[in-house]
Enzyme design. Structure first.
Site: not given
Ligand SMILES: Cc1ncc(COP(=O)(O)O)c(C=O)c1O
Length: 413
Positions: A128, A198, A223-224, A372
């Site tokens: 990502f 992550d 938030y996911k 997706r």
């Molecule tokens: C694997 C992954 N890491 C991090 C993030 C986003 O990080 P942040 O909330 O700091 O924007 C996402 C967002 O889709 C993601 O898919």
């Protein structure tokens, strides 16, 4: 091989689903088939009331006393303990803080500093973007580190005595490919390196066993699949055995041993609190707490089974009904190697995605050519995915996506 469902079979699966009651806890608009909970989870029905109560009965009435009276100050650890259960960690190993990006920064710098002789942050190409960008920023800040990316099938062999930390996303944001956390962690430890996972696309959709894998460090989005709301605070995990050794580079007062002693010199708190930085966003945390509450009475076996079954049936239906339309599966076919979303490549993926959204099927596009579809075990139904494929088939058969308005790129895809 999973058979393509018909509508009656989909309804029968819904009727037998042990999680079927959970959907009623979410606001899902009529006419929308929401397959994007892997980007922004749906709103728990209780979130608006909870935030309203917090404003009315805590902030407006009890004002600053609320930090103590309503234990606002304890929110990072209180919510962290709830997330710990979802990721196989102990309650004192997880805290809510900042964004995933900021948490990546804090833990990467801390990990590199704890491995001073080792110069490499190792990741995979196509990780990502924020993970790679933050790693590049860490290397630039520290001056003497480099970011190296190695294709995932050769990554374990590339871990060596120069590797300070391996940075990987457990479930790949685009392909949905799930990595073997236990094996990669063991390979890194055999070379004396740390691993930072992550979990943004795993937490809440699949069981994760950080302690069972002897994991060192992890971060993830609120938030996911955790349904914490847009820009919800993120979480971080630091294994208890590493907490005394690692120090956050963002030495804000909330990570101090005694923030209200107001001393001039930074002394890190003991335990997970040392990875906090500034004042916690209490309104956002209240919404996230409602998202986390949706998991209180669910079994992670049920979550996993449903995630895999939804994905298997979706793939089988798309392949049975949409053949000959240039859709190519880019997610693992084997559910044991897949997260909770399924992606297809298509030459006009952006336009196709917009045409689906216009017909109420909400997935998302990831450049350059992926579409997706995310399955949230708490609220996605089998009938949803049956309906989604019905609409997808029609859009493809009629080339309904092939219109100029569907090619206009919005700021957020
Ligand atoms: C694997 C992954 N890491 C991090 C993030 C986003 O990080 P942040 O909330 O700091 O924007 C996402 C967002 O889709 C993601 O898919």
């Amino acid at each position: 091989m999973t058979m393509a469902l018909d509508r009656e079979a989909a309804r029968a699966l819904d009727a037998a689903d042990p999680l079927r009651g959970k959907r009623a806890g979410f606001a899902l608009p009529d006419g929308v088939i929401y397959l994007n909970g892997n980007s922004l989870g749906a709103a728990p029905l209780s979130a608006a009331a909870r935030v309203g109560r917090l404003v009315r009965d805590e902030w407006a009435r009890d004002l600053i006393g609320s930090w103590n009276v309503h234990d606002w100050i304890g929110a990072p650890q209180r919510l962290g303990a709830r997330i710990a259960r979802l990721i196989g960690a102990e309650a004192d190993e997880v805290a809510i803080a900042d964004s995933t990006s900021v948490n990546l920064y804090k833990l990467l710098v801390a990990a590199c500093t704890a491995r001073p002789g080792r110069k490499t942050i190792l990741s995979e190409p196509g990780n990502f973007p924020t993970d790679l960008y933050i790693a590049q920023g860490v290397a630039a800040t520290l001056g003497d580190r480099t970011v190296r990316t190695v294709e995932i099938d050769r990554l374990c062999d590339a871990i060596d005595a120069d590797t300070a930390v391996v940075l990987l996303t457990h479930v790949h944001y685009k392909s949905g490919h799930m990595l073997d956390m236990a094996a990669i962690t063991a390979a890194a430890h055999a070379q004396g390196a740390l691993v930072l996972w992550d979990l943004s696309h795993s937490v809440g959709a699949l069981p994760v066993d950080l302690n069972g894998c002897a994991a060192d460090l992890a971060v993830g989005c609120g938030y996911k699949y955790l349904n914490g709301g847009p820009g919800a605070p993120a979480f971080l995990y630091v294994a208890r055995r590493l907490q005394a050794e690692l120090v956050s580079p963002l030495t804000g007062w909330m990570g101090h041993d005694a923030p209200f002693a107001f001393g001039d010199d930074y002394v890190p708190a003991t335990g997970i609190a040392r990875f906090l930085c500034g004042t916690p966003p209490i309104l956002a945390m209240a919404a996230l707490e409602e998202g986390l509450a949706q998991f209180d009475d669910v079994s992670f076996d049920d979550i996993l089974t449903k995630s895999r079954t939804l994905g298997d049936h979706f793939i089988a239906m798309v392949e049975a009904r949409c053949a000959g339309h240039d859709l190519e599966l880019i997610s693992p076919r084997d559910a044991a190697r897949r997260g909770s979303h399924v992606s297809f490549a298509h030459p006009d993926a952006y336009a196709l995605c917009q045409a689906l959204i216009a017909r109420g099927v909400v997935g998302d596009f990831r450049a350059p050519d992926a579409i997706r579809f995310g399955f949230t075990p708490l609220y996605t139904s089998f009938e949803d995915i049956w309906n989604a494929v019905e609409i997808l088939e029609r859009v493809l058969d009629e080339r309904a996506w092939d219109r100029s308005e569907y090619r206009v790129r919005a700021a957020v895809t």
